[in-house]
Enzyme design. Structure first.
Site, PDB file in Angstrom:
ATOM      1  N   THR A  13       0.806  -1.220   0.000  1.00  0.00           N
ATOM      2  CA  THR A  13       0.000   0.000   0.000  1.00  0.00           C
ATOM      3  C   THR A  13       0.841   1.272   0.000  1.00  0.00           C
ATOM      4  OG1 THR A  13      -1.719  -1.203   1.209  1.00  0.00           O
ATOM      5  CG2 THR A  13      -1.870   1.200   1.184  1.00  0.00           C
ATOM      6  N   GLU A  14       0.390   2.245  -0.788  1.00  0.00           N
ATOM      7  CA  GLU A  14       0.981   3.574  -0.826  1.00  0.00           C
ATOM      8  C   GLU A  14      -0.141   4.609  -0.754  1.00  0.00           C
ATOM      9  OE1 GLU A  14       3.463   4.028  -4.252  1.00  0.00           O
ATOM     10  OE2 GLU A  14       4.544   2.138  -3.906  1.00  0.00           O
ATOM     11  N   GLY A  70      -3.994   1.941  -3.063  1.00  0.00           N
ATOM     12  CA  GLY A  70      -4.605   1.109  -2.038  1.00  0.00           C
ATOM     13  C   GLY A  70      -5.166  -0.131  -2.691  1.00  0.00           C
ATOM     14  N   SER A  71      -6.479  -0.125  -2.933  1.00  0.00           N
ATOM     15  CA  SER A  71      -7.104  -1.271  -3.591  1.00  0.00           C
ATOM     16  C   SER A  71      -6.599  -1.438  -5.016  1.00  0.00           C
ATOM     17  CB  SER A  71      -8.630  -1.100  -3.586  1.00  0.00           C
ATOM     18  OG  SER A  71      -9.129  -1.087  -2.258  1.00  0.00           O
ATOM     19  N   ILE A  88       1.834  -0.443   6.915  1.00  0.00           N
ATOM     20  CA  ILE A  88       2.549  -1.712   6.823  1.00  0.00           C
ATOM     21  C   ILE A  88       2.593  -2.384   8.194  1.00  0.00           C
ATOM     22  CG2 ILE A  88       4.675  -2.853   6.142  1.00  0.00           C
ATOM     23  CD1 ILE A  88       3.050  -1.442   3.881  1.00  0.00           C
ATOM     24  N   ARG A  99     -26.852 -12.367  33.341  1.00  0.00           N
ATOM     25  CA  ARG A  99     -27.515 -11.086  33.620  1.00  0.00           C
ATOM     26  C   ARG A  99     -29.037 -11.250  33.631  1.00  0.00           C
ATOM     27  NH1 ARG A  99     -26.730  -5.966  35.802  1.00  0.00           N
ATOM     28  NH2 ARG A  99     -27.897  -4.399  34.614  1.00  0.00           N
ATOM     29  N   GLU A 107      -6.561  -6.132   3.107  1.00  0.00           N
ATOM     30  CA  GLU A 107      -6.581  -7.248   2.143  1.00  0.00           C
ATOM     31  C   GLU A 107      -7.694  -7.067   1.110  1.00  0.00           C
ATOM     32  OE1 GLU A 107      -4.710 -10.244   1.818  1.00  0.00           O
ATOM     33  OE2 GLU A 107      -3.261  -9.393   3.213  1.00  0.00           O
ATOM     34  N   THR A 110     -10.730  -3.912   0.365  1.00  0.00           N
ATOM     35  CA  THR A 110     -11.957  -3.512   1.059  1.00  0.00           C
ATOM     36  C   THR A 110     -13.100  -4.438   0.642  1.00  0.00           C
ATOM     37  OG1 THR A 110     -12.680  -1.976  -0.680  1.00  0.00           O
ATOM     38  CG2 THR A 110     -11.196  -1.100   1.030  1.00  0.00           C
TER      39      THR A 110
END
Length: 390
Positions: A132-133, A137-138, A163, A275, A371, A373
């Site tokens: 990723t940068e 991304g995707s 990272i 409860r 990994e 979206t």
């Protein structure tokens, strides 16, 4: 036995793998889970957990014996990821990233590369996957990190963000574009970068909503010289290697998410069994039972799909990209939904840090993002049904 105990009893493991999983469960219960709250609050890297994992030799389970490993099935690996993540999601992703980052070396590396680097991994080295940068991304084709050949070296310039293990890794799998190749897909290449290489620096560590003990770093590469011997495959092989590695890592991400989901479900069930409101246990209200039924059914089906896909991968199948996307998408959505419902079922207590469902809800969110979206996975799944026009 409830439905989940039955499912767990049917995980296809050898006797050796079942014994290892019992050891992992003991480590998770006795050593990792008790410290999870502290690691979350302080954002301290869980070195003690990593040492405990290394004492069991877990890195060796995905390294072939020829290189110092003790290779076990992919299903066994998934089961270990889920157990560790159930106890501490941060520790789970720290360890799973070793597989994500170094599996391409196992699958695509030369014999020399494997003999030189894999024994380090088997002994407990930490890995990092650097894709990723800010502009990629995707869509990995948007990356700008540049690989420039220079004699026997490759000069790396650029940077990466988000990272996992970025500041603590011993080995980095770095993707970038080969100088001289104009096509953004054909230019993508991949190499192994080793810790301490001059020019590699950590710009910052991210302060995150969840997975706070898992370090997430921004990296800079400034005229980093890497031996040509550390290039995986040939220049331009990177996209093929990337897609193949993601298909193998996405079931692992699903196992991680399902560890979070199972922890949240079990915490919620335990609470509503104790409860009381209006003279009855919360679990005795029909509306709560309906909610529980929906969560349990979806979780059971997703876990069954995890083991089924794991068996197929162990059998050597290669064409499972859509199934991996389905599993990753559904498991991560489920982790978010179940952890959110668990907070709701615990009421005001669920919103407080005294109960771990608050942490589990924060930890679950990123599983829908990394990994690929879940929007991207829905696109991958949906377009797989497009029929070619004659």
């Amino acid at each position: 036995m409830n439905v989940f105990e039955k499912l767990d009893a049917q995980i296809p493991l050898s006797d050796e793998e079942a014994m290892l999983l019992e050891s992992v469960q003991a480590l998770a219960r006795d050593r990792i889970a008790p410290k999870a709250e502290h690691h979350d609050a302080t954002a301290e890297f869980p070195w003690d957990n990593v040492h405990g994992i290394n004492e069991l030799g877990l890195n060796a389970m995905f390294v072939p014996e020829a290189y110092g490993g003790a290779r076990l099935s992919y299903v066994a690996y998934l089961a270990c990821v889920r157990e560790i993540s159930k106890a501490c999601a941060s520790t789970g992703i720290v360890w799973a990233t070793n597989f994500h980052g170094m599996k391409p070396l196992i699958d695509f590396g030369t014999e020399e590369q494997k003999r030189r680097l894999l024994p380090r991994l088997a002994e407990g080295a930490l890995g990092a996957l650097c894709i990723t940068e800010e502009s990629a991304g995707s869509d990995a084709t948007g990356m700008k990190t540049r690989f420039t050949p220079d004699g026997d070296d490759i000069v790396v310039n650029g940077g990466k963000i988000f990272i996992t293990n970025g500041d603590v890794a011993d080995l980095y799998l770095v993707f970038g574009k080969w100088s001289g190749i104009d096509d953004p897909k054909k230019a993508i290449s991949v190499l192994i970068l080793e810790k301490g290489t001059p020019g590699l620096s950590v710009l910052r560590k991210e302060d995150k909503m969840g997975h706070r003990a898992s370090s997430t770093a921004a990296l800079s590469f400034e005229n980093v010289r890497v031996p040509r011997a550390n290039l995986l495959g040939q220049p331009g092989d990177g996209l093929r290697i990337l897609l193949a590695s993601l298909n193998k890592s996405r079931p692992s991400v699903a196992a991680h998410a399902l560890g979070i989901a199972r922890a949240a479900f079990e915490d919620a069930v335990a609470y509503i069994n104790e409860r009381r409101q209006s003279g009855k246990r919360i679990i005795e209200f029909q509306g709560i039972q309906f909610l529980l039924a929906d969560m349990a059914t979806d979780l059971a089906m997703c876990e069954a799909w995890l083991w089924q896909l794991g068996r197929r991968i162990d059998a050597g199948e290669q064409d499972f990209g859509v199934e991996a996307s389905m599993l990753k998408m559904r498991a991560s959505d489920l982790a978010m939904r179940i952890s959110t419902e668990a907070v709701q079922l615990l009421g005001g207590y669920g919103y407080c840090k005294d109960y771990r469902v608050e942490r589990l809800m924060r930890d679950a969110k990123i599983t829908q993002i990394w990994e690929g979206t879940n929007q991207v996975h829905r696109q991958l799944i949906g377009r797989s049904f497009i029929e070619r026009q004659k």
